[in-house]
Design a protein around this motif. Structure first.
Motif, PDB file in Angstrom:
ATOM      1  N   VAL A  27      35.907  41.160  45.459  1.00  0.00           N
ATOM      2  CA  VAL A  27      35.085  42.338  45.170  1.00  0.00           C
ATOM      3  C   VAL A  27      35.066  42.630  43.673  1.00  0.00           C
ATOM      4  O   VAL A  27      34.047  43.096  43.131  1.00  0.00           O
ATOM      5  N   VAL A  28      36.140  42.319  42.984  1.00  0.00           N
ATOM      6  CA  VAL A  28      36.182  42.496  41.531  1.00  0.00           C
ATOM      7  C   VAL A  28      35.272  41.469  40.859  1.00  0.00           C
ATOM      8  O   VAL A  28      34.480  41.799  39.968  1.00  0.00           O
ATOM      9  N   THR A  29      35.364  40.220  41.314  1.00  0.00           N
ATOM     10  CA  THR A  29      34.507  39.161  40.771  1.00  0.00           C
ATOM     11  C   THR A  29      33.031  39.484  40.983  1.00  0.00           C
ATOM     12  O   THR A  29      32.213  39.314  40.064  1.00  0.00           O
ATOM     13  N   ARG A  30      32.691  39.960  42.170  1.00  0.00           N
ATOM     14  CA  ARG A  30      31.284  40.292  42.460  1.00  0.00           C
ATOM     15  C   ARG A  30      30.792  41.433  41.574  1.00  0.00           C
ATOM     16  O   ARG A  30      29.627  41.426  41.136  1.00  0.00           O
ATOM     17  N   THR A  31      31.637  42.393  41.322  1.00  0.00           N
ATOM     18  CA  THR A  31      31.245  43.518  40.465  1.00  0.00           C
ATOM     19  C   THR A  31      31.004  43.046  39.033  1.00  0.00           C
ATOM     20  O   THR A  31      30.029  43.462  38.390  1.00  0.00           O
ATOM     21  N   LEU A  32      31.838  42.170  38.537  1.00  0.00           N
ATOM     22  CA  LEU A  32      31.646  41.608  37.207  1.00  0.00           C
ATOM     23  C   LEU A  32      30.343  40.813  37.137  1.00  0.00           C
ATOM     24  O   LEU A  32      29.601  40.900  36.146  1.00  0.00           O
ATOM     25  N   GLU A  33      30.054  40.064  38.186  1.00  0.00           N
ATOM     26  CA  GLU A  33      28.808  39.290  38.225  1.00  0.00           C
ATOM     27  C   GLU A  33      27.592  40.207  38.266  1.00  0.00           C
ATOM     28  O   GLU A  33      26.568  39.927  37.628  1.00  0.00           O
ATOM     29  N   GLU A  34      27.694  41.291  39.016  1.00  0.00           N
ATOM     30  CA  GLU A  34      26.577  42.236  39.094  1.00  0.00           C
ATOM     31  C   GLU A  34      26.309  42.866  37.729  1.00  0.00           C
ATOM     32  O   GLU A  34      25.145  43.027  37.320  1.00  0.00           O
ATOM     33  N   ALA A  35      27.364  43.200  37.008  1.00  0.00           N
ATOM     34  CA  ALA A  35      27.197  43.745  35.661  1.00  0.00           C
ATOM     35  C   ALA A  35      26.575  42.715  34.731  1.00  0.00           C
ATOM     36  O   ALA A  35      25.682  43.037  33.929  1.00  0.00           O
ATOM     37  N   SER A  36      27.011  41.475  34.833  1.00  0.00           N
ATOM     38  CA  SER A  36      26.463  40.402  33.994  1.00  0.00           C
ATOM     39  C   SER A  36      24.971  40.224  34.252  1.00  0.00           C
ATOM     40  O   SER A  36      24.175  40.065  33.315  1.00  0.00           O
ATOM     41  N   MET A  43      30.022  39.625  31.508  1.00  0.00           N
ATOM     42  CA  MET A  43      30.947  40.751  31.464  1.00  0.00           C
ATOM     43  C   MET A  43      32.388  40.303  31.687  1.00  0.00           C
ATOM     44  O   MET A  43      33.319  40.828  31.064  1.00  0.00           O
ATOM     45  N   ALA A  44      32.596  39.313  32.561  1.00  0.00           N
ATOM     46  CA  ALA A  44      33.958  38.830  32.821  1.00  0.00           C
ATOM     47  C   ALA A  44      34.580  38.268  31.549  1.00  0.00           C
ATOM     48  O   ALA A  44      35.748  38.534  31.235  1.00  0.00           O
ATOM     49  N   ALA A  45      33.801  37.500  30.793  1.00  0.00           N
ATOM     50  CA  ALA A  45      34.311  36.916  29.551  1.00  0.00           C
ATOM     51  C   ALA A  45      34.593  37.996  28.512  1.00  0.00           C
ATOM     52  O   ALA A  45      35.584  37.918  27.775  1.00  0.00           O
ATOM     53  N   LEU A  46      33.722  38.990  28.441  1.00  0.00           N
ATOM     54  CA  LEU A  46      33.920  40.082  27.491  1.00  0.00           C
ATOM     55  C   LEU A  46      35.249  40.774  27.752  1.00  0.00           C
ATOM     56  O   LEU A  46      36.050  40.988  26.833  1.00  0.00           O
TER      57      LEU A  46
END
Length: 313
Positions: A27-36, A43-46
């Motif tokens: 769920v954390v990964t999906r949220t980061l992907e949605e922001a990206s 966003m994950a890399a940032l």
């Protein structure tokens, strides 16, 4: 289960790697992907690497913090955490609270706060404004000092009422400098310049407020599923148009955090969770209402403990 509040942090709580403890959780990964997807950058890399030192820049800080708080909120729900009876956010955190309450979709919100960061940065040219934290003075004393440190060309205002004895001032750099000197002369324990140039929550942000007023008209708002406390008014609002207005007012008005927590306690709320990186808000609450217990969510274990705490276990 008694009433409890979720508290969402604002700018200053960000840090490189602030979601590292939750790496690999779906769920954390999906949220980061949605922001990206919404913003057009990784966003994950940032958050994980911050290779270009952007995390301290307002237009990147704000969506990164909103993303982190939303990811933790979604994980809370996925793990069966109880729904809050009230939500509140400090400054930028008000947007995270609105997402949690179902008022704004996350994808819209993350684009909104990126825009908010841009117009705040543009509102006052670099070097013109500044902010400072003042420790150890009463609110009324500091308010009077702000008046005395201001003149026709340079002004300073109380910007964040964080807790008793801890206020942030903002305004024209020259007036803030004068205020820091007079605050120390008046007995302040410390007067610390902050590493930001945008004088947030003051009338100098009016250009940003005007831009946000227009941008907010393009966003769909829904009625909140629980009371959301506004920074500018230290009250809750159910009407979506008034919530829009509150987000505009927030940019040019002080954050009334002390009053918000006091009012929450007066309604019978004695427990809460800081839903986001860091422990800034939990620390402030301890200084405002000693009887209020606030859990944190910095690690999976702490999130789990907070879930149990709010369930009364």
């Amino acid at each position: 289960m008694s009433d409890f509040v979720l508290l969402f942090p604002g700018q200053g709580s960000q840090s490189k790697g602030m979601l590292d403890a939750f790496d690999g959780i779906d769920v954390v990964t999906r949220t980061l992907e949605e922001a990206s997807d919404a913003l057009g950058y990784d966003m994950a890399a940032l958050i994980r690497d911050d290779a270009e030192d952007k995390l301290g820049q307002t237009e990147f800080t704000q969506p990164a913090l909103l993303t982190a708080s939303t990811a933790l909120m979604r994980l809370w729900r996925e793990k069966g955490g109880a729904e809050p009876t009230q939500v509140a956010g400090h400054s930028l955190g008000e947007y995270s609270a609105l997402v949690a309450a179902g008022v704004i979709d996350f994808s819209d919100a993350v684009q909104l706060v990126a825009f908010r960061g841009q117009v705040m940065t543009q509102a006052v040219p670099a070097g013109i404004g500044s902010m400072a934290a003042i420790l150890g003075l009463a609110d009324d004393v500091l308010e009077e000092l702000c008046v005395n440190a201001s003149d026709d060309s340079d002004k300073v205002w109380a910007a964040n009422y964080n807790c008793p004895g801890q206020l942030v001032v903002a305004g024209h750099a020259a007036a803030v400098d004068r205020l820091m000197v007079s605050a120390k002369e008046a007995g302040a324990k410390r007067a610390l310049p902050l590493a930001v140039s945008a004088p947030s929550h003051t009338p100098l942000m009016q250009p940003a407020a005007d831009a946000m007023a227009l941008r907010l008209q393009d966003i769909t708002f829904s009625a909140p599923n629980c009371p959301v406390w506004g920074n500018a008014s230290a009250t809750t609002e159910q009407d979506v148009e008034k919530i829009r207005e509150a987000l505009v007012a927030q940019l040019i008005s002080p954050v009334r955090w002390t009053e918000t927590i006091q009012k929450l306690a007066a309604t019978g709320v004695s427990r809460g969770v800081e839903m986001g990186p860091g422990k800034v808000l939990s620390g402030l609450v301890k200084r405002i209402e000693r009887g209020m217990i606030v859990g944190v969510s910095v690690t999976p274990d702490q999130l789990e403990s907070s879930i149990n705490l709010m369930a009364g276990e």
